[in-house]
Motif scaffolding. Sequence first.
Motif, PDB file in Angstrom:
ATOM      1  N   ARG A 126       0.823  -1.208   0.000  1.00 49.22           N
ATOM      2  CA  ARG A 126       0.000   0.000   0.000  1.00 49.22           C
ATOM      3  C   ARG A 126       0.862   1.265   0.000  1.00 49.22           C
ATOM      4  O   ARG A 126       0.482   2.279  -0.574  1.00 49.22           O
ATOM      5  N   ASN A 127       2.048   1.207   0.643  1.00 48.11           N
ATOM      6  CA  ASN A 127       2.816   2.437   0.864  1.00 48.11           C
ATOM      7  C   ASN A 127       4.165   2.506   0.154  1.00 48.11           C
ATOM      8  O   ASN A 127       4.854   3.526   0.260  1.00 48.11           O
ATOM      9  N   SER A 128       4.554   1.447  -0.552  1.00 43.65           N
ATOM     10  CA  SER A 128       5.864   1.468  -1.217  1.00 43.65           C
ATOM     11  C   SER A 128       5.963   2.597  -2.237  1.00 43.65           C
ATOM     12  O   SER A 128       7.045   3.165  -2.445  1.00 43.65           O
ATOM     13  N   ASP A 129       4.845   2.949  -2.878  1.00 37.84           N
ATOM     14  CA  ASP A 129       4.849   4.066  -3.834  1.00 37.84           C
ATOM     15  C   ASP A 129       5.295   5.364  -3.151  1.00 37.84           C
ATOM     16  O   ASP A 129       6.055   6.151  -3.726  1.00 37.84           O
ATOM     17  N   ILE A 130       4.812   5.582  -1.922  1.00 36.96           N
ATOM     18  CA  ILE A 130       5.155   6.810  -1.173  1.00 36.96           C
ATOM     19  C   ILE A 130       6.655   6.861  -0.886  1.00 36.96           C
ATOM     20  O   ILE A 130       7.311   7.893  -1.105  1.00 36.96           O
ATOM     21  N   TYR A 131       7.224   5.750  -0.402  1.00 43.56           N
ATOM     22  CA  TYR A 131       8.653   5.719  -0.068  1.00 43.56           C
ATOM     23  C   TYR A 131       9.516   5.979  -1.309  1.00 43.56           C
ATOM     24  O   TYR A 131      10.482   6.745  -1.258  1.00 43.56           O
ATOM     25  N   LEU A 132       9.147   5.337  -2.420  1.00 47.42           N
ATOM     26  CA  LEU A 132       9.958   5.471  -3.647  1.00 47.42           C
ATOM     27  C   LEU A 132       9.813   6.851  -4.275  1.00 47.42           C
ATOM     28  O   LEU A 132      10.774   7.392  -4.821  1.00 47.42           O
ATOM     29  N   LEU A 133       8.619   7.435  -4.188  1.00 46.83           N
ATOM     30  CA  LEU A 133       8.439   8.804  -4.694  1.00 46.83           C
ATOM     31  C   LEU A 133       9.296   9.785  -3.892  1.00 46.83           C
ATOM     32  O   LEU A 133       9.883  10.713  -4.449  1.00 46.83           O
ATOM     33  N   ARG A 134       9.359   9.595  -2.568  1.00 49.83           N
ATOM     34  CA  ARG A 134      10.194  10.482  -1.729  1.00 49.83           C
ATOM     35  C   ARG A 134      11.655  10.331  -2.082  1.00 49.83           C
ATOM     36  O   ARG A 134      12.403  11.325  -2.143  1.00 49.83           O
ATOM     37  N   PHE A 135      12.090   9.107  -2.351  1.00 55.48           N
ATOM     38  CA  PHE A 135      13.501   8.846  -2.652  1.00 55.48           C
ATOM     39  C   PHE A 135      13.891   9.381  -4.027  1.00 55.48           C
ATOM     40  O   PHE A 135      14.946   9.997  -4.203  1.00 55.48           O
ATOM     41  N   PHE A 136      13.032   9.142  -5.037  1.00 53.53           N
ATOM     42  CA  PHE A 136      13.366   9.500  -6.414  1.00 53.53           C
ATOM     43  C   PHE A 136      12.965  10.926  -6.805  1.00 53.53           C
ATOM     44  O   PHE A 136      13.639  11.552  -7.620  1.00 53.53           O
ATOM     45  N   VAL A 137      11.862  11.434  -6.274  1.00 49.07           N
ATOM     46  CA  VAL A 137      11.324  12.714  -6.749  1.00 49.07           C
ATOM     47  C   VAL A 137      11.327  13.782  -5.650  1.00 49.07           C
ATOM     48  O   VAL A 137      11.956  14.823  -5.795  1.00 49.07           O
ATOM     49  N   GLY A 138      10.594  13.547  -4.544  1.00 45.21           N
ATOM     50  CA  GLY A 138      10.550  14.548  -3.477  1.00 45.21           C
ATOM     51  C   GLY A 138       9.182  14.619  -2.826  1.00 45.21           C
ATOM     52  O   GLY A 138       8.224  13.987  -3.279  1.00 45.21           O
ATOM     53  N   PRO A 139       9.048  15.389  -1.740  1.00 39.61           N
ATOM     54  CA  PRO A 139       7.786  15.447  -0.998  1.00 39.61           C
ATOM     55  C   PRO A 139       6.619  16.039  -1.787  1.00 39.61           C
ATOM     56  O   PRO A 139       5.465  15.690  -1.541  1.00 39.61           O
ATOM     57  N   GLU A 140       6.896  16.950  -2.741  1.00 46.20           N
ATOM     58  CA  GLU A 140       5.810  17.538  -3.535  1.00 46.20           C
ATOM     59  C   GLU A 140       5.075  16.459  -4.327  1.00 46.20           C
ATOM     60  O   GLU A 140       3.840  16.502  -4.471  1.00 46.20           O
ATOM     61  N   ALA A 141       5.822  15.483  -4.838  1.00 48.55           N
ATOM     62  CA  ALA A 141       5.214  14.381  -5.596  1.00 48.55           C
ATOM     63  C   ALA A 141       4.307  13.543  -4.704  1.00 48.55           C
ATOM     64  O   ALA A 141       3.253  13.070  -5.144  1.00 48.55           O
ATOM     65  N   ILE A 142       4.704  13.368  -3.443  1.00 50.83           N
ATOM     66  CA  ILE A 142       3.875  12.609  -2.492  1.00 50.83           C
ATOM     67  C   ILE A 142       2.555  13.333  -2.253  1.00 50.83           C
ATOM     68  O   ILE A 142       1.487  12.714  -2.194  1.00 50.83           O
ATOM     69  N   ALA A 143       2.617  14.668  -2.096  1.00 46.13           N
ATOM     70  CA  ALA A 143       1.401  15.454  -1.875  1.00 46.13           C
ATOM     71  C   ALA A 143       0.431  15.283  -3.046  1.00 46.13           C
ATOM     72  O   ALA A 143      -0.781  15.081  -2.841  1.00 46.13           O
ATOM     73  N   LEU A 144       0.935  15.342  -4.273  1.00 52.05           N
ATOM     74  CA  LEU A 144       0.085  15.140  -5.458  1.00 52.05           C
ATOM     75  C   LEU A 144      -0.503  13.736  -5.470  1.00 52.05           C
ATOM     76  O   LEU A 144      -1.693  13.548  -5.734  1.00 52.05           O
ATOM     77  N   TYR A 145       0.327  12.761  -5.175  1.00 49.02           N
ATOM     78  CA  TYR A 145      -0.078  11.351  -5.232  1.00 49.02           C
ATOM     79  C   TYR A 145      -1.124  11.015  -4.172  1.00 49.02           C
ATOM     80  O   TYR A 145      -1.946  10.105  -4.351  1.00 49.02           O
ATOM     81  N   SER A 146      -1.104  11.757  -3.066  1.00 51.10           N
ATOM     82  CA  SER A 146      -2.044  11.468  -1.978  1.00 51.10           C
ATOM     83  C   SER A 146      -3.480  11.857  -2.328  1.00 51.10           C
ATOM     84  O   SER A 146      -4.418  11.347  -1.712  1.00 51.10           O
ATOM     85  N   ILE A 147      -3.672  12.741  -3.300  1.00 48.81           N
ATOM     86  CA  ILE A 147      -5.023  13.179  -3.672  1.00 48.81           C
ATOM     87  C   ILE A 147      -5.857  12.016  -4.218  1.00 48.81           C
ATOM     88  O   ILE A 147      -6.936  11.723  -3.686  1.00 48.81           O
ATOM     89  N   PRO A 148      -5.400  11.323  -5.276  1.00 48.08           N
ATOM     90  CA  PRO A 148      -6.189  10.175  -5.756  1.00 48.08           C
ATOM     91  C   PRO A 148      -6.300   9.052  -4.739  1.00 48.08           C
ATOM     92  O   PRO A 148      -7.308   8.340  -4.702  1.00 48.08           O
ATOM     93  N   LEU A 149      -5.279   8.889  -3.883  1.00 49.15           N
ATOM     94  CA  LEU A 149      -5.351   7.846  -2.854  1.00 49.15           C
ATOM     95  C   LEU A 149      -6.510   8.111  -1.900  1.00 49.15           C
ATOM     96  O   LEU A 149      -7.215   7.178  -1.494  1.00 49.15           O
ATOM     97  N   ARG A 150      -6.732   9.369  -1.544  1.00 50.79           N
ATOM     98  CA  ARG A 150      -7.849   9.722  -0.669  1.00 50.79           C
ATOM     99  C   ARG A 150      -9.186   9.484  -1.362  1.00 50.79           C
ATOM    100  O   ARG A 150     -10.149   9.022  -0.744  1.00 50.79           O
ATOM    101  N   LEU A 151      -9.260   9.807  -2.640  1.00 50.24           N
ATOM    102  CA  LEU A 151     -10.501   9.591  -3.391  1.00 50.24           C
ATOM    103  C   LEU A 151     -10.805   8.102  -3.523  1.00 50.24           C
ATOM    104  O   LEU A 151     -11.958   7.674  -3.433  1.00 50.24           O
ATOM    105  N   ILE A 152      -9.762   7.312  -3.742  1.00 49.23           N
ATOM    106  CA  ILE A 152      -9.934   5.863  -3.851  1.00 49.23           C
ATOM    107  C   ILE A 152     -10.443   5.277  -2.541  1.00 49.23           C
ATOM    108  O   ILE A 152     -11.214   4.316  -2.523  1.00 49.23           O
TER     109      ILE A 152
END
Length: 457
Positions: free
Chosen positions: A238-264
């Motif tokens: 469930r959360n590996s996407d969050i860890y890898l986005l933080r490592f490869f891209v940064g916290p801003e990407a996590i904030a964007l990614y969390s929007i569809p996760l909340r809707l789902i």
Amino acid sequence: MKKLPLESIRKLLNSNVVLSLLGNGVATVLSLLSFTLQARWMSTSALGGFIYLYTIYTLFDTVRTGLMYNALLQQGAASTSEKGFRRWEGAVWQINLLFSAVGVLLGTAVVLVGQTWIPIDGKALGWLALSIMVSIPGNISSWMLLVRSRFRPMQIQKVLYPAIMIVILAGMQFRGGITQEKMMLANLGLTAGLSLLSIGAGWCLPQSVTRGTLQERKHFYRYGKFSIGALLGSSLLRNSDIYLLRFFVGPEAIALYSIPLRLIQIIEVPLRSVVSASIPAIVKAFHHDTPRVLSRMVAREAGGLVICLVPVAALGFLLADYLVVWLAGAQYKAAAPLVRIFMVYSLLLPLDRYLGVTLDAIGKPKANLIKMFGMLAINVVGDCLALWLFPTPEAVAAVSIVTFGSGILIGLHHANQHKVPLTLRSIGAQGLFFVRELLDKGLKKEKAEPASSALTK
């Protein structure tokens, strides 16, 4: 003498099932509102940074829960004396304190050794350590209340966190805005406050810590070591996407990614309820009917649920821009493509859930575990490759479709291997038949109602 309708309603509202449904429903709505305020009032980097840290805390808490929760439910509920119950609670306190302390020390050592590639600073490390320790009474109290079937305080406890957090968020915004550091302090303070409330209300008893014996501790270890694997795999998936986005891209990407996760999550809450309600029938069919009857039941319900979700997913796909603005504000418009990808992904969820439940119901939890860790491996490798080629959240979201599609194929393979004949074609055909049957029943009922009312006149 007939009971008054008001008495019946009062009795219904006081039933454990209704209390649980109401508590979960209110907590879900309040949590969504809390997230909406965070998204609107925090910067994307602050929100993403906090979500990343909270996800790490959740991973540890999942492992901790897996070690003790199921064994406590089994043994605590079976205890016939208060003395026996206190021994089990004492063992929970002992293991929880020891496991949390060792986890904090090991985690600190890992972060200090690998600080060049682990994106956690000193403040974040301190917050994680304190959060893990101060949450212990709150965790234990929720388990104790469930074991004792005290649903009313359990639901109060569940609703209090998001309700108070909304008030805290409003206060912080009024007094100059919400930073990641303020959010961390608010979360830590609220967690500590709810733990103190749990102790003060007698929902858990720290003095029980001296009561646990070696016998109870051994049972927790024997029982918990099997639960940990499943819960750890599920949490990492469930959360590996969050860890890898933080490592490869940064916290801003996590904030964007969390929007569809909340809707789902809005889709997942009723989906979980429907699938959970099907478990007893699936288990009964396995024990008393032929494999074909069982496979037809699973195909009908899973396929029917997918078909019912199609209009919801289509609507979400078309209205993605409006949904993002409604949930998080105009600053997150860039998350609309992610929502569209996740709407496609949502159509895979019923099949994945039903296949997992079916494998467990037929007594093949090992096959379900293989399926889950196979999905985790595909997701991690796929995410790393996608982020190396296209370092965007959309690439990670697309991998999720491949991950869950692969999980369905693995689940179908294991189901057929264990004599539950299921194919994508049979699921589609049975699902269509099931939905057509429901529609026909609805139409017949509508036709019958005017006729009966005319006869009454």
